[in-house]
Design a protein around this motif. Structure first.
Motif, mmCIF file in Angstrom:
data_model
loop_
_atom_site.group_PDB
_atom_site.id
_atom_site.type_symbol
_atom_site.label_atom_id
_atom_site.label_comp_id
_atom_site.label_asym_id
_atom_site.label_seq_id
_atom_site.Cartn_x
_atom_site.Cartn_y
_atom_site.Cartn_z
ATOM 1 N N GLN A 1 -11.767 0.526 -11.986
ATOM 2 C CA GLN A 1 -12.812 0.243 -11.199
ATOM 3 C C GLN A 1 -13.009 1.147 -10.073
ATOM 4 N N SER A 2 -11.059 1.589 -9.835
ATOM 5 C CA SER A 2 -11.131 2.610 -8.781
ATOM 6 C C SER A 2 -11.866 3.937 -8.862
ATOM 7 N N MET A 3 -11.994 4.453 -10.053
ATOM 8 C CA MET A 3 -12.274 5.319 -10.892
ATOM 9 C C MET A 3 -13.556 5.087 -10.699
ATOM 10 N N ARG A 4 -14.504 4.114 -11.094
ATOM 11 C CA ARG A 4 -15.922 3.945 -10.863
ATOM 12 C C ARG A 4 -16.506 4.337 -9.654
ATOM 13 N N MET A 5 -15.275 3.778 -8.409
ATOM 14 C CA MET A 5 -15.714 3.998 -6.657
ATOM 15 C C MET A 5 -15.477 5.107 -6.863
ATOM 16 N N GLN A 6 -14.643 5.988 -7.077
ATOM 17 C CA GLN A 6 -14.405 7.127 -6.906
ATOM 18 C C GLN A 6 -15.443 8.758 -6.621
ATOM 19 N N SER B 1 -9.339 12.742 0.249
ATOM 20 C CA SER B 1 -7.792 12.059 -0.612
ATOM 21 C C SER B 1 -8.327 11.225 -0.957
ATOM 22 N N ILE B 2 -9.480 10.510 -1.551
ATOM 23 C CA ILE B 2 -9.721 9.517 -2.141
ATOM 24 C C ILE B 2 -10.513 10.302 -3.814
ATOM 25 N N VAL B 3 -11.443 11.212 -4.064
ATOM 26 C CA VAL B 3 -11.536 11.847 -4.606
ATOM 27 C C VAL B 3 -11.070 12.766 -4.898
ATOM 28 N N ASN B 4 -9.487 13.355 -4.212
ATOM 29 C CA ASN B 4 -9.225 14.434 -5.235
ATOM 30 C C ASN B 4 -8.160 13.256 -6.056
ATOM 31 N N PHE B 5 -7.629 11.647 -5.650
ATOM 32 C CA PHE B 5 -6.482 10.863 -6.276
ATOM 33 C C PHE B 5 -6.850 11.083 -7.894
ATOM 34 N N ASN B 6 -5.599 11.403 -8.370
ATOM 35 C CA ASN B 6 -6.123 12.176 -9.256
ATOM 36 C C ASN B 6 -5.694 10.349 -10.598
ATOM 37 N N PHE B 7 -6.942 9.328 -10.225
ATOM 38 C CA PHE B 7 -6.870 8.211 -11.043
ATOM 39 C C PHE B 7 -7.249 7.502 -12.850
ATOM 40 N N ALA C 1 -5.845 10.325 -14.436
ATOM 41 C CA ALA C 1 -4.555 10.440 -15.291
ATOM 42 C C ALA C 1 -3.185 9.670 -15.591
ATOM 43 N N TYR C 2 -3.683 8.592 -14.163
ATOM 44 C CA TYR C 2 -3.056 7.058 -14.008
ATOM 45 C C TYR C 2 -3.732 6.129 -15.632
ATOM 46 N N ALA C 3 -5.460 6.767 -15.547
ATOM 47 C CA ALA C 3 -5.573 5.818 -16.507
ATOM 48 C C ALA C 3 -5.628 5.654 -18.311
ATOM 49 N N LEU C 4 -4.708 7.370 -17.966
ATOM 50 C CA LEU C 4 -4.964 7.583 -19.574
ATOM 51 C C LEU C 4 -3.571 7.026 -19.631
ATOM 52 N N GLN C 5 -2.910 7.004 -18.720
ATOM 53 C CA GLN C 5 -1.384 6.936 -19.359
ATOM 54 C C GLN C 5 -1.663 5.456 -19.300
ATOM 55 N N SER C 6 -2.271 4.556 -18.646
ATOM 56 C CA SER C 6 -2.471 2.855 -18.769
ATOM 57 C C SER C 6 -2.760 2.937 -19.988
ATOM 58 N N ASN C 7 -3.781 3.478 -20.380
ATOM 59 C CA ASN C 7 -3.849 3.016 -22.196
ATOM 60 C C ASN C 7 -3.563 3.574 -22.874
#
Length: 185
Positions: free
Chosen positions: A65-70, A156-162, A164-170
């Motif tokens: 959801q954070s990636m979608r908002m980003q 800063s929001i647009v460049n945050f690497n959600f 990479a974290y989503a890949l690790q999470s998955n």
């Protein structure tokens, strides 16, 4: 055969039968108790695994959801004021109860009661991966967001690497699901 010898042999036979019944009954009761304890431990661990997976799935969903908002913010920067506070609330959080893990891990008797090495190894791996998930995904995202003040500007929001974290999470979530499946068998 004399009466004394008959009485002695009957007494010996009765005593032997009595001892056999006493110890046999105790062994059956002990065996049933051990089976019940095993079942209770396994059910407790399986419920903990289920709850942990649900919590991780919710955290993973927050990342998506954070990636979608980003993405929305990157497409339309006028949404900044509305979305920046929502992204902050979507920091992945996973609440894990550590009680079952402590009970399972702290006592060799618990592991002996379960009596299944493969189950024990899968549960131990599950708990290790769960700790990794908490550290690598949840704690890392939260720390990076708060430390770098991601929510203060559009770049800063647009460049945050959600991502990479989503890949690790998955990846960790899939590992946990596999451990959970193998523990059931």
């Amino acid at each position: 055969m004399s009466d004394n010898m008959k009485n002695f042999l009957l007494s010996l036979l009765a005593t032997t039968i009595s001892i056999a019944l006493t110890f046999g009954t105790a062994a059956v009761i002990d065996n049933n108790k051990k089976k019940q304890e095993k079942q209770e431990i396994v059910m407790m661990v399986m419920y903990d695994m289920y709850s942990s997976l649900k919590s991780m799935e919710e955290a993973d969903s927050c990342l998506l959801q954070s990636m979608r908002m980003q993405k929305q913010l990157a497409q339309d920067t006028t949404l900044f004021e509305n979305l920046r506070f929502q992204v902050g609330f979507l920091v992945p959080k996973a609440d894990f109860t550590k009680t079952t893990e402590r009970i399972f891990s702290s006592s060799i008797e618990t592991i002996n009661t379960v009596g299944n090495v493969l189950f024990t190894e899968n549960v131990a791996e599950f708990y290790q991966n769960r700790k990794l998930y908490q550290t690598i995904v949840c704690d890392s995202v939260a720390n990076e967001i708060y430390r770098s003040q991601v929510l203060t500007s559009i770049p800063s929001i647009v460049n945050f690497n959600f991502f990479a974290y989503a890949l690790q999470s998955n990846e960790l979530l899939n590992r946990e699901k596999n451990c959970s499946i193998y523990a059931r068998t």
